[in-house]
Design an enzyme around this catalytic site. Structure first.
Site, PDB file in Angstrom:
ATOM      1  N   LYS A   1       4.116  -9.971  -4.386  1.00  0.00           N
ATOM      2  CA  LYS A   1       2.826  -9.364  -4.017  1.00  0.00           C
ATOM      3  C   LYS A   1       2.210  -8.672  -5.225  1.00  0.00           C
ATOM      4  O   LYS A   1       2.768  -7.713  -5.754  1.00  0.00           O
ATOM      5  CB  LYS A   1       3.003  -8.318  -2.912  1.00  0.00           C
ATOM      6  CG  LYS A   1       1.640  -7.863  -2.393  1.00  0.00           C
ATOM      7  CD  LYS A   1       1.701  -6.588  -1.595  1.00  0.00           C
ATOM      8  CE  LYS A   1       1.550  -5.354  -2.423  1.00  0.00           C
ATOM      9  NZ  LYS A   1       0.224  -5.193  -3.035  1.00  0.00           N
ATOM     10  N   GLU A  29      11.391  -0.121 -11.346  1.00  0.00           N
ATOM     11  CA  GLU A  29      10.836   0.284 -12.635  1.00  0.00           C
ATOM     12  C   GLU A  29       9.666   1.207 -12.309  1.00  0.00           C
ATOM     13  O   GLU A  29       8.639   0.755 -11.810  1.00  0.00           O
ATOM     14  CB  GLU A  29      10.385  -0.969 -13.409  1.00  0.00           C
ATOM     15  CG  GLU A  29      10.344  -0.755 -14.902  1.00  0.00           C
ATOM     16  CD  GLU A  29       9.019  -0.183 -15.366  1.00  0.00           C
ATOM     17  OE1 GLU A  29       8.943   1.068 -15.451  1.00  0.00           O
ATOM     18  OE2 GLU A  29       8.091  -0.938 -15.614  1.00  0.00           O
ATOM     19  N   CYS A  53       3.348   2.712 -18.090  1.00  0.00           N
ATOM     20  CA  CYS A  53       4.416   3.576 -17.596  1.00  0.00           C
ATOM     21  C   CYS A  53       5.183   4.212 -18.763  1.00  0.00           C
ATOM     22  O   CYS A  53       5.649   5.337 -18.655  1.00  0.00           O
ATOM     23  CB  CYS A  53       5.358   2.809 -16.681  1.00  0.00           C
ATOM     24  SG  CYS A  53       5.897   1.255 -17.378  1.00  0.00           S
ATOM     25  N   GLU A  76       2.629  12.266 -14.258  1.00  0.00           N
ATOM     26  CA  GLU A  76       2.088  11.073 -14.916  1.00  0.00           C
ATOM     27  C   GLU A  76       0.582  11.009 -14.643  1.00  0.00           C
ATOM     28  O   GLU A  76       0.147  10.927 -13.499  1.00  0.00           O
ATOM     29  CB  GLU A  76       2.793   9.854 -14.308  1.00  0.00           C
ATOM     30  CG  GLU A  76       2.627   8.596 -15.091  1.00  0.00           C
ATOM     31  CD  GLU A  76       3.422   7.432 -14.492  1.00  0.00           C
ATOM     32  OE1 GLU A  76       3.633   7.392 -13.268  1.00  0.00           O
ATOM     33  OE2 GLU A  76       3.818   6.558 -15.269  1.00  0.00           O
TER      34      GLU A  76
END
Ligand code: NDP
Length: 478
Positions: free
Chosen positions: A181, A255, A289, A386
């Site tokens: 997906k 991850e 990331c 983040e």
């Protein structure tokens, strides 16, 4: 001085975007019962209507993947699997310009990056894994064990094609079939990849692509016919998935997010370091990331680095992602822009000093000027959370031990950078840092042969390299 550049737009005539897309299940296009729009984040133009995957669509895809695993893919030799992967890699290279333009239209990233990074690296992942398919016994993985079977793969919007390649290539090389997906805002290159699978003559059902949102992802995670989940995305959703998978027999690799420290020692070569800082945080609009989003500067060089950094940031060209001169493109979505605005407002409210590059932003679409915050303390939200945008938080240190203390003071542990002229300094620091990937005197360098992954809340397992292969075989790793 700034040179004036004439616009150098890449033509979009090379891509053909259908008005409506279905899912790619069992080698066929299956229209969904509901749809949502995908837009160009640089203009807000609607590009296409994408099918919203239901539980029934996911079920059909899992059945197709199981059937393909049992009847065709698991029966092939590694050599035969490798042939298909080589074919896919070559077609991706042949259609590289189409992929690059489509990625830039759907994601907002500069064409220079999609053309020179995302697409060539994606093809490289297929070439690399094609090479391993018939040589797994030499890869140092446990080849007495079998592939998992059907793998559910859920990927984010920051590197849509590249994350697909990271997931699909090792899964297929080791003999698994997949249900993938893509992220809601960036489905188009995954759907073009489905066409590549058809062109390569890949047996039906080996790769299935179900588009949709979080509910579609959740249906994949919770489907009893899935043997392994591989997820890249936020730590928050990663935790939800870990909880859902915990009581089952499914394997899992995650991850997740990061808050990478880019440490500059007093003896670093300052001009090169400034380039590395810019690449570390402004590459891909900071939607990375492993971005070097916390700059940790030795006090002796802090003023010089910041002065040169600001001068360099004023030269970053922000604008039309299809223009080959553009350095920084559009923020991927209104939601992501709102998140960046919220966190930068918190940075100001908590007392950090804000400075943004002097650049004109387009009026349509989603944009954010390259920004740095100085005087950041470890308690500030912009040092801990983040931001996933073109925003750098700057901290300082006096002793190397203080630099390491600050760098490791995060729930994440994905990446770090070290800038120093002394090898002994670099080797010492790499042994202290708790980060899965550490770059020295460079940043954001990727290679299919190099394993990638994190410590702590940045995830479980590794992707890429020989370590990434073992994650797709039962018994070895997770
Ligand atoms: P998410 O983690 O929400 O999305 C990643 C993928 O998971 C998408 O395909 C998403 O679908 C899907 N998903 C969402 N909810 C579920 C669920 N409950 N079960 C299964 N799959 C699900 O990331 P976002 O795109 O929302 O970004 C949010 C933040 O995550 C960013 O601001 C950034 O901080 C971080 N992030 C980190 C990335 C990384 O590489 N580490 C990559 C992307 C984001 P859909 O998008 O269609 O809803």
């Amino acid at each position: 001085m700034n040179f004036e550049y004439a616009a150098a737009p890449e033509s979009r005539s090379v891509v053909k975007i259908d008005p409506v897309y279905g899912h790619f299940i069992n080698g066929k296009w299956v229209n969904g019962s509901a749809h949502f729009n995908t837009i160009n984040p640089a203009t807000e133009e609607v590009l296409s209507s994408i099918s919203l995957g239901s539980a029934a669509d996911v079920d059909a895809a899992v059945k197709a993947a199981r059937n393909a695993f049992d009847k065709s893919w698991s029966k092939l030799s590694g050599r035969e699997r490798g042939k298909y992967l080589f074919r896919i890699a070559r077609i991706m290279q042949e259609r590289a310009r189409e992929f690059a333009v489509l990625e830039t239209l759907d994601n907002g990233k500069p064409i220079r990056e999609s053309r020179d990074v995302d697409v060539p690296l994606s093809a490289a992942h297929f070439f690399y894994h094609a090479g391993w398919a018939d040589k797994l016994e030499f890869a140092g993985v446990d080849t007495t064990t079998a592939p998992h079977g059907v793998v559910g793969q859920i990927i984010p919007w920051n590197f849509p094609l590249l994350m697909l390649a990271w997931k699909v290539a090792p899964a297929l090389a080791t003999g698994n079939t997949v249900v993938l997906k893509p992220a809601e805002t960036t489905s188009l290159t995954a759907l073009l990849f489905a066409q590549v699978c058809q062109q390569a003559g890949l047996p039906d059902g080996v790769v299935n692509i179900v588009t949709g949102d979080g509910s579609t992802g959740s249906a994949i995670v919770n489907h009893p016919g899935i043997d392994k989940i591989a997820f890249t995305g936020s730590t928050e959703v990663g935790k939800l998935i870990a909880r859902a998978v915990a009581p089952t027999n499914k394997s899992l690799t995650l991850e997740l997010g990061g808050k990478g420290a880019n440490i500059v020692f007093g003896d670093a070569a300052i001009d090169e370091t400034v380039e590395g800082i810019v690449n570390g945080i402004f590459f891909n609009q900071g939607h990375v990331c492993c971005a070097g989003s916390r700059l940790i500067l030795q006090e002796s060089v802090a003023d010089e680095v910041l002065e040169k950094l600001k001068r360099r940031m004023d030269k970053i060209r922000v604008g039309d992602p299809l223009d080959k001169n553009t350095d920084l493109g559009a923020i991927n979505s209104a939601e992501q822009l709102a998140k960046i605005r919220e966190l930068t407002a918190a940075g100001e409210a908590e007392g950090a000093g804000r400075w943004s590059a002097n650049c004109a932003l387009p009026t349509n679409g989603f944009w954010f000027a390259p920004t740095i915050f100085t005087g950041v303390t470890q308690a500030h939200r912009i040092a801990r959370e983040e931001i996933f945008g073109p925003v750098l938080s700057v901290l300082t240190f006096r002793t190397p031990a203080e630099a390491i203390e600050k760098a490791n003071n995060t729930p994440f542990g994905l990446s770090a950078g070290i800038w120093s002229e002394k090898g002994s300094n670099i080797l010492w620091a790499t042994q202290q840092l708790r980060a899965g990937v550490i770059w020295a005197n460079t940043f954001n360098k990727f290679d299919p042969a190099s394993p990638f992954g994190g410590y702590k809340e940045s995830g479980w397992g590794r992707e890429g390299g020989r370590h990434g292969l073992s994650a797709y075989l039962k018994g070895s790793a997770k």
